[in-house]
Design a protein around this motif. Structure first.
Motif, PDB file in Angstrom:
ATOM      1  N   ARG A   1      -4.908  -2.709 -10.506  1.00 12.72           N
ATOM      2  CA  ARG A   1      -5.542  -1.610  -9.779  1.00 12.72           C
ATOM      3  C   ARG A   1      -5.272  -1.696  -8.283  1.00 12.72           C
ATOM      4  O   ARG A   1      -5.070  -0.668  -7.612  1.00 12.72           O
ATOM      5  N   GLU A   2      -5.231  -2.887  -7.734  1.00 12.02           N
ATOM      6  CA  GLU A   2      -4.989  -3.052  -6.309  1.00 12.02           C
ATOM      7  C   GLU A   2      -3.619  -2.530  -5.910  1.00 12.02           C
ATOM      8  O   GLU A   2      -3.463  -1.827  -4.906  1.00 12.02           O
ATOM      9  N   LEU A   3      -2.597  -2.859  -6.713  1.00  8.96           N
ATOM     10  CA  LEU A   3      -1.248  -2.392  -6.410  1.00  8.96           C
ATOM     11  C   LEU A   3      -1.119  -0.885  -6.607  1.00  8.96           C
ATOM     12  O   LEU A   3      -0.353  -0.224  -5.894  1.00  8.96           O
ATOM     13  N   GLN A   4      -1.850  -0.340  -7.557  1.00  9.27           N
ATOM     14  CA  GLN A   4      -1.829   1.104  -7.755  1.00  9.27           C
ATOM     15  C   GLN A   4      -2.358   1.832  -6.517  1.00  9.27           C
ATOM     16  O   GLN A   4      -1.803   2.856  -6.097  1.00  9.27           O
ATOM     17  N   LEU A   5      -3.414   1.299  -5.926  1.00  2.00           N
ATOM     18  CA  LEU A   5      -3.952   1.895  -4.709  1.00  2.00           C
ATOM     19  C   LEU A   5      -2.997   1.735  -3.525  1.00  2.00           C
ATOM     20  O   LEU A   5      -2.879   2.624  -2.680  1.00  2.00           O
ATOM     21  N   VAL A   6      -2.310   0.589  -3.479  1.00  2.00           N
ATOM     22  CA  VAL A   6      -1.292   0.391  -2.442  1.00  2.00           C
ATOM     23  C   VAL A   6      -0.189   1.439  -2.577  1.00  2.00           C
ATOM     24  O   VAL A   6       0.263   2.031  -1.576  1.00  2.00           O
ATOM     25  N   HIS A   7       0.247   1.685  -3.813  1.00  2.00           N
ATOM     26  CA  HIS A   7       1.277   2.691  -4.044  1.00  2.00           C
ATOM     27  C   HIS A   7       0.778   4.078  -3.668  1.00  2.00           C
ATOM     28  O   HIS A   7       1.537   4.894  -3.135  1.00  2.00           O
ATOM     29  N   PHE A   8      -0.493   4.355  -3.929  1.00  2.00           N
ATOM     30  CA  PHE A   8      -1.048   5.663  -3.558  1.00  2.00           C
ATOM     31  C   PHE A   8      -0.957   5.880  -2.055  1.00  2.00           C
ATOM     32  O   PHE A   8      -0.502   6.936  -1.590  1.00  2.00           O
ATOM     33  N   TRP A   9      -1.383   4.904  -1.261  1.00  2.00           N
ATOM     34  CA  TRP A   9      -1.348   5.052   0.189  1.00  2.00           C
ATOM     35  C   TRP A   9       0.085   5.090   0.712  1.00  2.00           C
ATOM     36  O   TRP A   9       0.388   5.800   1.681  1.00  2.00           O
ATOM     37  N   LEU A  10       0.980   4.346   0.067  1.00  2.00           N
ATOM     38  CA  LEU A  10       2.394   4.385   0.457  1.00  2.00           C
ATOM     39  C   LEU A  10       2.982   5.770   0.199  1.00  2.00           C
ATOM     40  O   LEU A  10       3.644   6.353   1.073  1.00  2.00           O
ATOM     41  N   PHE A  11       2.728   6.315  -1.002  1.00  2.00           N
ATOM     42  CA  PHE A  11       3.237   7.649  -1.341  1.00  2.00           C
ATOM     43  C   PHE A  11       2.623   8.707  -0.436  1.00  2.00           C
ATOM     44  O   PHE A  11       3.313   9.647  -0.015  1.00  2.00           O
ATOM     45  N   LEU A  12       1.348   8.556  -0.122  1.00  2.00           N
ATOM     46  CA  LEU A  12       0.685   9.526   0.750  1.00  2.00           C
ATOM     47  C   LEU A  12       1.306   9.516   2.143  1.00  2.00           C
ATOM     48  O   LEU A  12       1.543  10.577   2.742  1.00  2.00           O
ATOM     49  N   GLY A  13       1.585   8.332   2.665  1.00  2.00           N
ATOM     50  CA  GLY A  13       2.210   8.241   3.977  1.00  2.00           C
ATOM     51  C   GLY A  13       3.592   8.876   3.999  1.00  2.00           C
ATOM     52  O   GLY A  13       3.942   9.609   4.935  1.00  2.00           O
ATOM     53  N   ILE A  14       4.383   8.603   2.958  1.00  2.00           N
ATOM     54  CA  ILE A  14       5.730   9.186   2.879  1.00  2.00           C
ATOM     55  C   ILE A  14       5.654  10.702   2.747  1.00  2.00           C
ATOM     56  O   ILE A  14       6.411  11.449   3.391  1.00  2.00           O
ATOM     57  N   TYR A  15       4.721  11.165   1.931  1.00  2.00           N
ATOM     58  CA  TYR A  15       4.576  12.611   1.711  1.00  2.00           C
ATOM     59  C   TYR A  15       4.168  13.327   2.994  1.00  2.00           C
ATOM     60  O   TYR A  15       4.736  14.376   3.346  1.00  2.00           O
ATOM     61  N   LEU A  16       3.198  12.763   3.715  1.00  2.00           N
ATOM     62  CA  LEU A  16       2.762  13.375   4.964  1.00  2.00           C
ATOM     63  C   LEU A  16       3.874  13.364   6.012  1.00  2.00           C
ATOM     64  O   LEU A  16       4.030  14.326   6.777  1.00  2.00           O
ATOM     65  N   ALA A  17       4.652  12.279   6.039  1.00  2.00           N
ATOM     66  CA  ALA A  17       5.783  12.211   6.975  1.00  2.00           C
ATOM     67  C   ALA A  17       6.823  13.284   6.650  1.00  2.00           C
ATOM     68  O   ALA A  17       7.372  13.931   7.560  1.00  2.00           O
TER      69      ALA A  17
ATOM     70  N   LYS B   1       2.042  14.255  -8.135  1.00  2.00           N
ATOM     71  CA  LYS B   1       1.727  13.760  -9.472  1.00  2.00           C
ATOM     72  C   LYS B   1       1.705  12.238  -9.490  1.00  2.00           C
ATOM     73  O   LYS B   1       0.823  11.630 -10.120  1.00  2.00           O
ATOM     74  N   ALA B   2       2.653  11.602  -8.803  1.00  2.00           N
ATOM     75  CA  ALA B   2       2.670  10.143  -8.742  1.00  2.00           C
ATOM     76  C   ALA B   2       1.436   9.611  -8.023  1.00  2.00           C
ATOM     77  O   ALA B   2       0.862   8.597  -8.424  1.00  2.00           O
ATOM     78  N   MET B   3       1.018  10.293  -6.950  1.00  2.00           N
ATOM     79  CA  MET B   3      -0.185   9.868  -6.238  1.00  2.00           C
ATOM     80  C   MET B   3      -1.425  10.016  -7.099  1.00  2.00           C
ATOM     81  O   MET B   3      -2.304   9.150  -7.094  1.00  2.00           O
ATOM     82  N   ALA B   4      -1.508  11.122  -7.839  1.00  2.00           N
ATOM     83  CA  ALA B   4      -2.664  11.333  -8.714  1.00  2.00           C
ATOM     84  C   ALA B   4      -2.733  10.268  -9.799  1.00  2.00           C
ATOM     85  O   ALA B   4      -3.811   9.754 -10.118  1.00  2.00           O
ATOM     86  N   ASN B   5      -1.580   9.922 -10.366  1.00  2.00           N
ATOM     87  CA  ASN B   5      -1.560   8.895 -11.410  1.00  2.00           C
ATOM     88  C   ASN B   5      -1.982   7.536 -10.859  1.00  2.00           C
ATOM     89  O   ASN B   5      -2.702   6.783 -11.514  1.00  2.00           O
ATOM     90  N   SER B   6      -1.526   7.216  -9.638  1.00  2.00           N
ATOM     91  CA  SER B   6      -1.895   5.937  -9.042  1.00  2.00           C
ATOM     92  C   SER B   6      -3.372   5.905  -8.659  1.00  2.00           C
ATOM     93  O   SER B   6      -4.040   4.876  -8.802  1.00  2.00           O
ATOM     94  N   LEU B   7      -3.877   7.028  -8.163  1.00  2.00           N
ATOM     95  CA  LEU B   7      -5.265   7.060  -7.712  1.00  2.00           C
ATOM     96  C   LEU B   7      -6.253   7.048  -8.876  1.00  2.00           C
ATOM     97  O   LEU B   7      -7.268   6.345  -8.841  1.00  2.00           O
ATOM     98  N   TRP B   8      -5.965   7.799  -9.914  1.00  2.00           N
ATOM     99  CA  TRP B   8      -6.898   7.935 -11.036  1.00  2.00           C
ATOM    100  C   TRP B   8      -6.536   7.044 -12.213  1.00  2.00           C
ATOM    101  O   TRP B   8      -7.202   7.103 -13.258  1.00  2.00           O
ATOM    102  N   ASP B   9      -5.503   6.210 -12.058  1.00  2.63           N
ATOM    103  CA  ASP B   9      -5.098   5.279 -13.108  1.00  2.63           C
ATOM    104  C   ASP B   9      -4.802   6.002 -14.421  1.00  2.63           C
ATOM    105  O   ASP B   9      -5.276   5.645 -15.500  1.00  2.63           O
ATOM    106  N   THR B  10      -4.014   7.057 -14.321  1.00  2.50           N
ATOM    107  CA  THR B  10      -3.574   7.800 -15.497  1.00  2.50           C
ATOM    108  C   THR B  10      -2.059   7.703 -15.599  1.00  2.50           C
ATOM    109  O   THR B  10      -1.377   7.407 -14.622  1.00  2.50           O
ATOM    110  N   GLY B  11      -1.538   7.990 -16.781  1.00  4.15           N
ATOM    111  CA  GLY B  11      -0.099   7.865 -16.976  1.00  4.15           C
ATOM    112  C   GLY B  11       0.459   8.853 -17.956  1.00  4.15           C
ATOM    113  O   GLY B  11       1.417   8.550 -18.675  1.00  4.15           O
ATOM    114  N   SER B  12      -0.110  10.047 -18.001  1.00  2.00           N
ATOM    115  CA  SER B  12       0.358  11.050 -18.954  1.00  2.00           C
ATOM    116  C   SER B  12       0.660  12.355 -18.233  1.00  2.00           C
ATOM    117  O   SER B  12       0.129  12.636 -17.153  1.00  2.00           O
ATOM    118  N   ILE B  13       1.530  13.142 -18.829  1.00  2.00           N
ATOM    119  CA  ILE B  13       1.888  14.459 -18.311  1.00  2.00           C
ATOM    120  C   ILE B  13       2.113  15.371 -19.503  1.00  2.00           C
ATOM    121  O   ILE B  13       2.743  14.974 -20.493  1.00  2.00           O
TER     122      ILE B  13
END
Length: 221
Positions: free
Chosen positions: A19-35, A78-90
């Protein structure tokens, strides 16, 4: 009874198991997306607001920024949502729409880069014929052709071509981790870095951007 089954959803590979790494990925993706949003939006606003930048090369650059914004908006949320909510389906329709839009915007981007290369070729090798070969109508037609090429390519390959590629891929090259890294590199990195590449190396664009920022700051004061 007929032996048939229907697919309603797909399972996506997770970028991390904890879960910790998933949240790290969420913030990383969010930073890249905002940039990416900030960089491409600044280029679009800069070109649209300054009449001196209403030239073929900047017209194509504006189209490229639009494509980059659309492309990264297809995958990262979608990747951010999956990392934030710990889901893996589409869902199947969502997956098909995502594949189509991703292929559409990226294929159009590649075609537009070809058009931009042609623009530079004419400017350097045939400067006296530049206005004739790259007039307003010609630029609009070439940009429309780039978008149309992307649409047709996406329509062909989505109708899921992607499945053929997956089945024909040699098993010796199968690596879920490698697939994730490669997909991240070609789907996220170019839209985020293109604004930096095309703005930091263009003095005219940087000067116009500074004027817009100073004008906005002075109006607030």
């Amino acid at each position: 009874m007929s032996n048939s089954s229907s697919i309603t959803e797909f399972l996506l590979l997770a970028f991390a198991d904890t879960r910790e790494l998933q949240l790290v990925h969420f913030w990383l993706f969010l930073g890249i997306y905002l940039a990416a949003l900030l960089g491409n939006s600044l280029i679009i606003t800069d070109i649209a607001c300054d009449l001196h930048l209403h030239t073929p090369v900047y017209f194509f650059l504006l189209n490229l920024s639009l494509l980059d914004l659309a492309s990264i908006s297809i995958t990262l949320p979608k990747a951010m949502a999956n990392s934030l909510w710990d889901t893996g389906s589409i869902s199947y329709p969502e997956c098909a729409a995502q594949v189509f839009c991703f292929l559409f915007f990226n294929s159009a981007g590649y075609a537009l880069l070809t058009v931009m290369a042609y623009d530079r070729y004419v400017a350097i090798c045939k400067p006296l014929h530049y206005e004739t070969l790259l007039g307003t109508r010609a630029c609009v037609h070439m940009a429309a052709a780039a978008w149309g090429t992307g649409f047709l390519n996406a329509l062909l390959h989505t109708d899921l071509g992607t499945a053929i590629v997956d089945y024909l891929k040699p098993l010796s090259f199968f690596s879920p981790t490698l697939d994730l890294v490669v997909s991240f590199l070609y789907s996220v990195v170019p839209p985020a870095l293109n604004p930096l590449v095309y703005s930091m190396r263009n003095q005219e664009l940087k000067d116009t951007l500074k004027k817009l920022i100073l004008s906005a700051v002075s109006q607030q004061q």
